[in-house]
Design a protein around this motif. Structure first.
Motif, PDB file in Angstrom:
ATOM      1  N   SER A 187      -6.895  -0.767  -5.031  1.00 53.01           N
ATOM      2  CA  SER A 187      -7.893   0.689  -5.024  1.00 53.01           C
ATOM      3  C   SER A 187      -8.706   0.327  -4.016  1.00 53.01           C
ATOM      4  O   SER A 187      -9.453  -0.695  -3.777  1.00 53.01           O
ATOM      5  CB  SER A 187      -8.749   0.801  -6.366  1.00 53.01           C
ATOM      6  N   ILE A 191      -2.687   8.746  -3.021  1.00 52.32           N
ATOM      7  CA  ILE A 191      -2.054   7.738  -3.734  1.00 52.32           C
ATOM      8  C   ILE A 191      -0.845   7.347  -3.019  1.00 52.32           C
ATOM      9  O   ILE A 191       0.241   8.146  -2.690  1.00 52.32           O
ATOM     10  CB  ILE A 191      -1.574   8.205  -5.024  1.00 52.32           C
ATOM     11  N   PHE A 236       0.352  12.516  -2.659  1.00 52.07           N
ATOM     12  CA  PHE A 236       1.164  11.251  -2.652  1.00 52.07           C
ATOM     13  C   PHE A 236       2.070  11.064  -1.537  1.00 52.07           C
ATOM     14  O   PHE A 236       2.544  11.904  -0.999  1.00 52.07           O
ATOM     15  CB  PHE A 236       1.893  11.559  -3.889  1.00 52.07           C
ATOM     16  N   GLN A 256      -8.195   5.715  -1.388  1.00 47.26           N
ATOM     17  CA  GLN A 256      -6.689   5.550  -1.854  1.00 47.26           C
ATOM     18  C   GLN A 256      -6.534   4.370  -2.798  1.00 47.26           C
ATOM     19  O   GLN A 256      -7.437   3.779  -2.949  1.00 47.26           O
ATOM     20  CB  GLN A 256      -5.910   4.985  -0.261  1.00 47.26           C
ATOM     21  N   VAL A 257      -5.513   4.964  -3.509  1.00 44.22           N
ATOM     22  CA  VAL A 257      -5.024   4.145  -4.676  1.00 44.22           C
ATOM     23  C   VAL A 257      -3.519   3.711  -3.949  1.00 44.22           C
ATOM     24  O   VAL A 257      -2.894   4.565  -3.827  1.00 44.22           O
ATOM     25  CB  VAL A 257      -5.117   4.772  -6.096  1.00 44.22           C
TER      26      VAL A 257
END
Length: 272
Positions: A144, A113, A75, A149-150
């Motif tokens: 997205s 993320i 993250f 990666q989001v």
């Protein structure tokens, strides 16, 4: 001697191909067996009220998935946002909701993320119908990428999580895109269990997508957001939001579509 070296290298490659998945699953099994942190449980109770609707067995499965997901995915805070367990657990809970009861690779292509404090701006280069290039700016709540990666707005994620029955949840939307992108681009055709399912999936979703486009064109109301009429990939993400948050209405108004998603997600949220 060169033949022996080649043989040994080949043998090592075979052993790695066979052993790597076994070692990975062994590691994940250990993670799932660990006690679930009390601080994470508090975050779920405070920030993800949807979890309370799940049957006990699915709540347990969700928590076990969370332990793996949070150990494997990075993250990253953007625009000065400091990543906390509250952010990580809240987002991961929605990601793991979509893989309950399914053979899980834990989003194998997903690496990171990225989380912004609020809605974020992206610039896109577009070419119009006469060939001229334009740079546009879009304000987004999530995105997205097939590259792994989001991207999410934390405030929009919180807003989507807080109301569990409005059919709008940006985290569900973006992680549905990730499932779709496991086969390449987000085109509304995620990986299904059997080849025979694709024909029915294409027929049902294609018909429903065309119906939504027609309703949007004439301004007629729909259970689904107008954004779902943009393209088949967005349609899949939008109907996934509604499937989890408004299952009874979806099953009543779009029974064939609900059956397809229920089979895909291996869940029936109407019973929760």
């Amino acid at each position: 001697m060169p033949a022996v070296i080649i043989f040994c290298l080949g043998l090592l490659l075979v052993l790695w191909l066979v052993g790597a998945p076994w070692l990975l699953e062994r590691k994940r099994k250990k993670l799932r067996a660990q006690p679930f942190p009390a601080t994470w449980r508090a975050v779920l109770q405070r920030r993800v009220p949807y979890v309370r609707r799940l049957p006990a067995d699915l709540q347990l499965q969700l928590k076990q998935h969370l332990q793996v997901f949070l150990a494997e995915k990075a993250f990253i805070g953007c625009d000065g946002l400091a990543i906390t367990d509250e952010i990580r657990v809240t987002i991961a809970a929605h990601a793991c909701l979509l893989i309950l009861n399914r053979p899980s690779g834990y989003y194998p292509k997903l690496r990171q993320i990225l989380v912004y404090p609020d809605s974020f701006v992206v610039q896109r280069d577009q070419v119009d119908h006469i060939g001229l290039a334009h740079r546009t700016r879009e304000v987004l709540a999530g995105e997205s990428w097939a590259e792994g990666q989001v991207i999410l707005s934390w405030q929009d994620t919180l807003a989507g999580a807080a109301v569990v029955d409005d059919g709008q949840n940006v985290a569900i939307h973006e992680f549905a895109h990730q499932l779709d992108q496991e086969t390449g681009s987000a085109n509304g055709a995620p990986m299904l269990k059997r080849r025979a399912q694709y024909q029915r999936w294409a027929s049902v979703l294609g018909t429903e997508f065309a119906t939504l486009q027609a309703r949007v064109a004439c301004g007629a109301p729909s259970l689904f957001s107008d954004y779902g009429a943009t393209d088949p990939g967005e349609f899949f993400a939008v109907i996934s939001e509604v499937f989890f948050e408004q299952p009874a209405a979806m099953a009543e108004q779009h029974p064939a579509l609900y059956r397809e998603l229920s089979q895909f997600y291996q869940l029936d949220p109407r019973s929760w």
